[in-house]
Design an enzyme around this catalytic site. Structure first.
Site, PDB file in Angstrom:
ATOM      1  N   ALA A   1       5.106   4.976  -3.049  1.00  0.00           N
ATOM      2  CA  ALA A   1       5.008   3.632  -2.483  1.00  0.00           C
ATOM      3  C   ALA A   1       5.565   3.659  -1.059  1.00  0.00           C
ATOM      4  CB  ALA A   1       5.793   2.648  -3.336  1.00  0.00           C
TER       5      ALA A   1
ATOM      6  N   GLY B   1       4.528   5.826  -7.168  1.00  0.00           N
ATOM      7  CA  GLY B   1       3.376   4.968  -7.412  1.00  0.00           C
ATOM      8  C   GLY B   1       2.068   5.722  -7.438  1.00  0.00           C
TER       9      GLY B   1
ATOM     10  N   GLU C   1       1.817   7.069 -10.869  1.00  0.00           N
ATOM     11  CA  GLU C   1       1.578   5.917 -11.748  1.00  0.00           C
ATOM     12  C   GLU C   1       0.121   5.454 -11.666  1.00  0.00           C
ATOM     13  OE1 GLU C   1       5.747   3.550 -12.103  1.00  0.00           O
ATOM     14  OE2 GLU C   1       5.035   3.888 -10.051  1.00  0.00           O
TER      15      GLU C   1
ATOM     16  N   GLU D   1      11.859   8.184  -8.302  1.00  0.00           N
ATOM     17  CA  GLU D   1      12.498   6.908  -7.996  1.00  0.00           C
ATOM     18  C   GLU D   1      14.013   6.907  -8.196  1.00  0.00           C
ATOM     19  OE1 GLU D   1       8.190   5.755  -8.803  1.00  0.00           O
ATOM     20  OE2 GLU D   1       9.625   7.250  -9.521  1.00  0.00           O
TER      21      GLU D   1
END
Length: 260
Positions: free
Chosen positions: A66, A112, A115, A135
């Site tokens: 991200a 992300g 994901e 993360e």
């Protein structure tokens, strides 16, 4: 439809969605997530599209995570809203599409990015791919479904280790874990994914959508996957694809499915 952060193309029933932020290693920001939602929705509602491929531009990254600068100053409430909105708009949305979605993982798929790849129906990786959920090294946890989908794919113990250590794994390890289905040389990734897509497109779109729904049901709290399968199985009998498929089999010819 014009996009700033992604590229879209369509050929022979295959829609390809490419995250195109090379300066940021294709990192996901709010605008990119919204564009991806629109692109996936458009492809899913286009009856000429039978398979969707999602990938990243260049050879370095699928999606390297991200865009941290965008949320580094968020409050508790803003953080929760970020996760909830992202899951609804993109990650859960992709998982439940009736059109098959294949993630072509070329390079880094982190945070992300992993994901998003896990939200796809399955994954194929280039041999230079690196995957992980880093993360916890930033003082946060995966917020776009990573703590849920990773254990489903690789098992609880491996997911715990990957998330706690914030470590990356290479493509062959990802294949051994069951995170990706195939590993191919970088230069062959695009053609290999299209070969898989071509195999999918020989079959009934209506049946494939029903299969996706039934498989996903097994991973939803409060949903009986067997009941979903029984209902979806029965529903198939009322489709034109079922009539065509069984007729073609009995007549010893190739079926011509319409998805209806």
């Amino acid at each position: 439809m014009a996009f700033e952060n992604i590229l879209t193309a369509q050929e022979n029933g295959v829609a390809t969605i490419t995250i195109n932020r090379p300066a940021k290693l294709n990192a996901l920001n709010k605008a990119t997530i919204e564009e991806l939602h629109d692109a996936f929705k458009a492809a899913d509602t286009d009856h000429s599209v039978k398979v969707i491929i999602v990938t990243g531009s260049g050879e370095k990254a699928f999606v390297a995570g991200a865009d941290i600068a965008e949320f580094s100053e968020f409050s508790t409430e803003e953080g929760a809203q970020l996760a909830a909105r992202g899951q609804e708009l993109l990650f859960d949305f992709v998982q439940h599409l009736g059109t098959p979605v294949i993630a072509a993982v070329n390079g880094f798929a982190l945070g992300g990015g992993l994901e998003l790849a896990m939200a796809a129906h399955f994954r194929i990786a280039s041999d230079n791919a690196k995957m992980g959920l880093p993360e916890t090294s930033l003082g946060v946890i995966p917020g776009y479904g990573g703590t849920q989908r990773l254990p489903q794919l690789v098992g609880k113990g491996r997911a715990m280790e990957m998330i706690m250590t914030a470590s990356m794994i290479d493509a062959e390890t990802a294949k051994a874990y069951g995170l990706v289905n195939h590993v191919v040389p970088q230069a062959e990734l695009g053609e290999f994914v299209k070969t898989i897509a071509a195999k999918i497109m020989k079959n009934s779109p209506a049946a494939i959508a029903a299969a996706i729904e039934s498989i996903n049901a097994n991973y939803e709290d409060g949903v009986n996957g067997f009941t979903t399968e029984i209902r979806a199985f029965g529903k198939c009998f009322g489709t034109a694809d079922f009539k065509e498929g069984t007729t073609a089999f009995l007549e010893k010819r190739k079926a011509s499915f319409t998805g209806k």
